[in-house]
Design a protein around this motif. Sequence first.
Motif, PDB file in Angstrom:
ATOM      1  N   LYS A 177       0.815  -1.214   0.000  1.00  8.57           N
ATOM      2  CA  LYS A 177       0.000   0.000   0.000  1.00  8.57           C
ATOM      3  C   LYS A 177       0.852   1.268   0.000  1.00  8.57           C
ATOM      4  O   LYS A 177       0.652   2.150  -0.822  1.00  8.57           O
ATOM      5  CB  LYS A 177      -0.919   0.015   1.225  1.00  8.57           C
ATOM      6  N   ARG A 178       1.796   1.365   0.959  1.00 10.32           N
ATOM      7  CA  ARG A 178       2.641   2.561   1.060  1.00 10.32           C
ATOM      8  C   ARG A 178       3.976   2.186   1.708  1.00 10.32           C
ATOM      9  O   ARG A 178       4.081   1.142   2.341  1.00 10.32           O
ATOM     10  CB  ARG A 178       1.934   3.666   1.824  1.00 10.32           C
ATOM     11  N   PRO A 179       4.993   3.029   1.570  1.00 13.38           N
ATOM     12  CA  PRO A 179       6.316   2.690   2.120  1.00 13.38           C
ATOM     13  C   PRO A 179       6.293   2.444   3.629  1.00 13.38           C
ATOM     14  O   PRO A 179       5.581   3.114   4.374  1.00 13.38           O
ATOM     15  CB  PRO A 179       7.161   3.920   1.779  1.00 13.38           C
ATOM     16  N   GLY A 180       7.064   1.447   4.038  1.00 11.66           N
ATOM     17  CA  GLY A 180       7.158   1.101   5.447  1.00 11.66           C
ATOM     18  C   GLY A 180       7.469  -0.380   5.610  1.00 11.66           C
ATOM     19  O   GLY A 180       7.819  -1.068   4.653  1.00 11.66           O
ATOM     20  N   LYS A 181       7.363  -0.853   6.861  1.00 15.37           N
ATOM     21  CA  LYS A 181       7.631  -2.260   7.176  1.00 15.37           C
ATOM     22  C   LYS A 181       6.420  -2.882   7.846  1.00 15.37           C
ATOM     23  O   LYS A 181       5.730  -2.221   8.620  1.00 15.37           O
ATOM     24  CB  LYS A 181       8.829  -2.387   8.127  1.00 15.37           C
ATOM     25  N   THR A 182       6.195  -4.139   7.556  1.00 16.28           N
ATOM     26  CA  THR A 182       5.146  -4.907   8.222  1.00 16.28           C
ATOM     27  C   THR A 182       5.578  -6.366   8.278  1.00 16.28           C
ATOM     28  O   THR A 182       6.466  -6.789   7.542  1.00 16.28           O
ATOM     29  CB  THR A 182       3.785  -4.767   7.511  1.00 16.28           C
ATOM     30  N   THR A 183       4.953  -7.105   9.153  1.00 17.75           N
ATOM     31  CA  THR A 183       5.220  -8.537   9.268  1.00 17.75           C
ATOM     32  C   THR A 183       3.946  -9.294   8.977  1.00 17.75           C
ATOM     33  O   THR A 183       2.904  -9.017   9.577  1.00 17.75           O
ATOM     34  CB  THR A 183       5.730  -8.893  10.681  1.00 17.75           C
ATOM     35  N   LYS A 209      -2.255 -24.577  12.406  1.00 18.60           N
ATOM     36  CA  LYS A 209      -2.378 -25.540  13.507  1.00 18.60           C
ATOM     37  C   LYS A 209      -1.526 -25.154  14.725  1.00 18.60           C
ATOM     38  O   LYS A 209      -0.775 -25.964  15.255  1.00 18.60           O
ATOM     39  CB  LYS A 209      -1.986 -26.932  13.040  1.00 18.60           C
ATOM     40  N   GLY A 210      -1.582 -23.880  15.131  1.00 14.62           N
ATOM     41  CA  GLY A 210      -0.845 -23.429  16.301  1.00 14.62           C
ATOM     42  C   GLY A 210       0.598 -23.027  16.026  1.00 14.62           C
ATOM     43  O   GLY A 210       1.269 -22.495  16.894  1.00 14.62           O
ATOM     44  N   LYS A 211       1.087 -23.254  14.828  1.00 16.23           N
ATOM     45  CA  LYS A 211       2.465 -22.897  14.452  1.00 16.23           C
ATOM     46  C   LYS A 211       2.417 -21.550  13.737  1.00 16.23           C
ATOM     47  O   LYS A 211       1.610 -21.350  12.840  1.00 16.23           O
ATOM     48  CB  LYS A 211       3.032 -23.977  13.546  1.00 16.23           C
ATOM     49  N   SER A 212       3.274 -20.598  14.141  1.00 15.04           N
ATOM     50  CA  SER A 212       3.323 -19.271  13.517  1.00 15.04           C
ATOM     51  C   SER A 212       4.554 -19.150  12.636  1.00 15.04           C
ATOM     52  O   SER A 212       5.669 -19.406  13.083  1.00 15.04           O
ATOM     53  CB  SER A 212       3.372 -18.179  14.583  1.00 15.04           C
ATOM     54  N   LEU A 213       4.339 -18.762  11.384  1.00 16.32           N
ATOM     55  CA  LEU A 213       5.413 -18.502  10.435  1.00 16.32           C
ATOM     56  C   LEU A 213       5.363 -17.022  10.100  1.00 16.32           C
ATOM     57  O   LEU A 213       4.286 -16.444   9.955  1.00 16.32           O
ATOM     58  CB  LEU A 213       5.223 -19.335   9.168  1.00 16.32           C
ATOM     59  N   LYS A 214       6.546 -16.386   9.979  1.00 20.92           N
ATOM     60  CA  LYS A 214       6.573 -14.942   9.746  1.00 20.92           C
ATOM     61  C   LYS A 214       7.359 -14.576   8.498  1.00 20.92           C
ATOM     62  O   LYS A 214       8.365 -15.212   8.187  1.00 20.92           O
ATOM     63  CB  LYS A 214       7.174 -14.230  10.951  1.00 20.92           C
ATOM     64  N   CYS A 215       6.869 -13.547   7.811  1.00 22.52           N
ATOM     65  CA  CYS A 215       7.555 -12.986   6.642  1.00 22.52           C
ATOM     66  C   CYS A 215       7.595 -11.478   6.831  1.00 22.52           C
ATOM     67  O   CYS A 215       6.546 -10.833   7.003  1.00 22.52           O
ATOM     68  CB  CYS A 215       6.803 -13.343   5.370  1.00 22.52           C
ATOM     69  N   GLN A 216       8.805 -10.909   6.782  1.00 32.20           N
ATOM     70  CA  GLN A 216       8.940  -9.467   6.914  1.00 32.20           C
ATOM     71  C   GLN A 216       8.799  -8.838   5.525  1.00 32.20           C
ATOM     72  O   GLN A 216       9.439  -9.258   4.581  1.00 32.20           O
ATOM     73  CB  GLN A 216      10.298  -9.099   7.506  1.00 32.20           C
ATOM     74  N   VAL A 217       7.920  -7.849   5.428  1.00 32.57           N
ATOM     75  CA  VAL A 217       7.664  -7.162   4.159  1.00 32.57           C
ATOM     76  C   VAL A 217       8.141  -5.725   4.284  1.00 32.57           C
ATOM     77  O   VAL A 217       7.738  -5.009   5.212  1.00 32.57           O
ATOM     78  CB  VAL A 217       6.175  -7.211   3.780  1.00 32.57           C
ATOM     79  N   ILE A 218       8.983  -5.322   3.342  1.00 32.67           N
ATOM     80  CA  ILE A 218       9.471  -3.943   3.310  1.00 32.67           C
ATOM     81  C   ILE A 218       8.984  -3.314   2.002  1.00 32.67           C
ATOM     82  O   ILE A 218       9.287  -3.819   0.928  1.00 32.67           O
ATOM     83  CB  ILE A 218      11.007  -3.903   3.391  1.00 32.67           C
ATOM     84  N   VAL A 219       8.185  -2.259   2.135  1.00 30.33           N
ATOM     85  CA  VAL A 219       7.639  -1.569   0.972  1.00 30.33           C
ATOM     86  C   VAL A 219       8.424  -0.285   0.785  1.00 30.33           C
ATOM     87  O   VAL A 219       8.582   0.495   1.713  1.00 30.33           O
ATOM     88  CB  VAL A 219       6.136  -1.275   1.141  1.00 30.33           C
ATOM     89  N   ARG A 220       8.924  -0.058  -0.446  1.00 28.06           N
ATOM     90  CA  ARG A 220       9.694   1.143  -0.742  1.00 28.06           C
ATOM     91  C   ARG A 220       8.892   2.122  -1.558  1.00 28.06           C
ATOM     92  O   ARG A 220       8.034   1.782  -2.298  1.00 28.06           O
ATOM     93  CB  ARG A 220      10.962   0.768  -1.532  1.00 28.06           C
TER      94      ARG A 220
END
Length: 189
Positions: A166-172, A178-189
Amino acid sequence: MFGHKNRCCRSNRFIKLVIIVIIAVLIIFTLYRNSGLFYRKGIILPFSLHLNRQELYMTPGEEYRLFVYGINKRVSFYSTNFRVAGVDFTGRVYAHRTGRAVIVAKVGNKKLKCRVKVIELNKRKLYLKTGDTFRLRVKGPVWNAAYKSSNPKVATVSSFGRIKAKRPGKTTITVKVKGKSLKCQVIVR
């Protein structure tokens, strides 16, 4: 002439009904095989012989310790697919790569089973420009996953894993399976 037409319509309806029933049975059987109920032979009583887990979701590189309840005998462990998940003689399970494996604990002539599913995301870090989209996928045997963005003003994610910048910044982006959390860091420029 009308009698022949009615018989054709009835036979077509019957064939369609049979096909629908067969598809429904296949879907139910597939869901049953992918649930923890498939490996259970009944209700697990507190003092009966059983593993501490019947199903595990893991990520590559992760470890988990399996042990047998209600026993004071020698236990031997082995994996049905050591490329996906291995196990040592103490019951420590090691996840290697995405896929399925069954860890078997053998006690005398009895075999106890734990299904292991190793999963991971196709991206852990992602760089996008404003307006770009990307499909985040869970690699491995997964039926459904819940996707959530920590900052929807920077990037949103659909229920199917489609990320839109959507706009510049960082989000995860957090994916729960099934109770397991996987994360991806997204950096928008």
